[in-house]
Enzyme design. Structure first.
Site, PDB file in Angstrom:
ATOM      1  N   VAL A  85      32.040  41.433  33.096  1.00  7.90           N
ATOM      2  CA  VAL A  85      31.772  40.650  31.886  1.00  7.90           C
ATOM      3  C   VAL A  85      33.074  40.036  31.391  1.00  7.90           C
ATOM      4  O   VAL A  85      34.058  40.738  31.142  1.00  7.90           O
ATOM      5  CB  VAL A  85      31.124  41.531  30.793  1.00  7.90           C
ATOM      6  N   LYS A  86      33.057  38.717  31.278  1.00  9.64           N
ATOM      7  CA  LYS A  86      34.271  37.995  30.878  1.00  9.64           C
ATOM      8  C   LYS A  86      34.215  37.751  29.376  1.00  9.64           C
ATOM      9  O   LYS A  86      33.211  37.254  28.853  1.00  9.64           O
ATOM     10  CB  LYS A  86      34.314  36.671  31.651  1.00  9.64           C
TER      11      LYS A  86
END
Ligand code: E4P
Length: 217
Positions: A85-86
């Site tokens: 997850v960025k």
């Protein structure tokens, strides 16, 4: 000794597939700009990438508050085991990173421009930190110096957050990242292909083949 990993920075599945076929790609980074250029529904794009590359695939949240980032990131992380997850490097983002770290969800903290920002991301437990070297060069600031700073800071304190050199625009960014000891570099396919090129390789091969043909006569 660890390998330096190469990620492709792309939302184009044709080029991701081609780079994969060259045996060069360990993972993929995307961002909202790259994903929107693909013209595909975001989840469909990420799921297609998971069928090509068996490695970390960064998918970015677009919310701005921690609770919303957490809900969005948890949903994205549930799509596939390889998803990272960025999260943007803002205060709400760090709260979300702390939560994801506690839940065992991998994170890539993005839009990093200084060593001190990178220190904060590591303290929150980021899996990867993405310093944007090209965008610093764009404003007459040496982007690679930030990679040097982060390497020293992380080594000083034993942070395990991996340095993911991002916004790489040229083979020199790649070479310098490897010299410094960046754990990962992500680069567009065009840059990955440029790494291969050398005029002496091309002219040398041409000469070898010409000499071979002459010798056969
Ligand atoms: C990848 O994680 C970054 O979003 C990307 O490398 C940014 O690159 P750019 O500065 O060329 O847009």
């Amino acid at each position: 000794m660890l390998n330096m990993k190469i990620f492709i920075d792309s939302g184009n599945t044709d080029e991701i597939r081609e780079a994969h076929d060259m045996g060069l790609v360990d993972g993929v980074t995307t961002n909202p700009t790259l994903a929107s250029k693909s013209g595909k529904v975001f989840k469909d794009l990420i799921m297609e990438i998971t069928t090509i590359i068996d490695g970390p695939i960064s998918a970015e949240v677009v919310s701005l508050t921690a609770p919303e980032m957490i809900a969005e990131g948890e949903a994205i992380a549930a799509w596939h085991k390889n998803i990272v997850v960025k999260v943007p490097l803002i205060a709400e983002g760090l709260k979300a990173v702390k939560h994801f770290t506690e839940k065992g969800i991998k994170t890539n903290v993005t839009l990093c421009f200084t060593g001190s920002q990178a220190l904060l991301a590591a303290k929150a437990g980021a899996t990867y930190i993405s310093p944007f070297v090209g965008r610093l060069d764009d404003i007459s600031t040496e982007g690679m110096q930030v990679i040097r700073d982060i390497r020293v800071i992380y080594d000083n304190y034993g942070y395990e957050t991996q340095i993911l050199t991002a916004s790489a625009r040229s083979p020199m960014h790649f070479l310098e990242a490897a010299r410094i000891g960046s754990d990962v570099i992500t680069a567009p396919f065009a840059v990955i292909k440029q790494l291969l090129k050398h005029p002496l390789t091309d002219s040398g091969l041409k000469q070898f083949l010409a000499d071979w043909e002459k010798a056969k006569k």
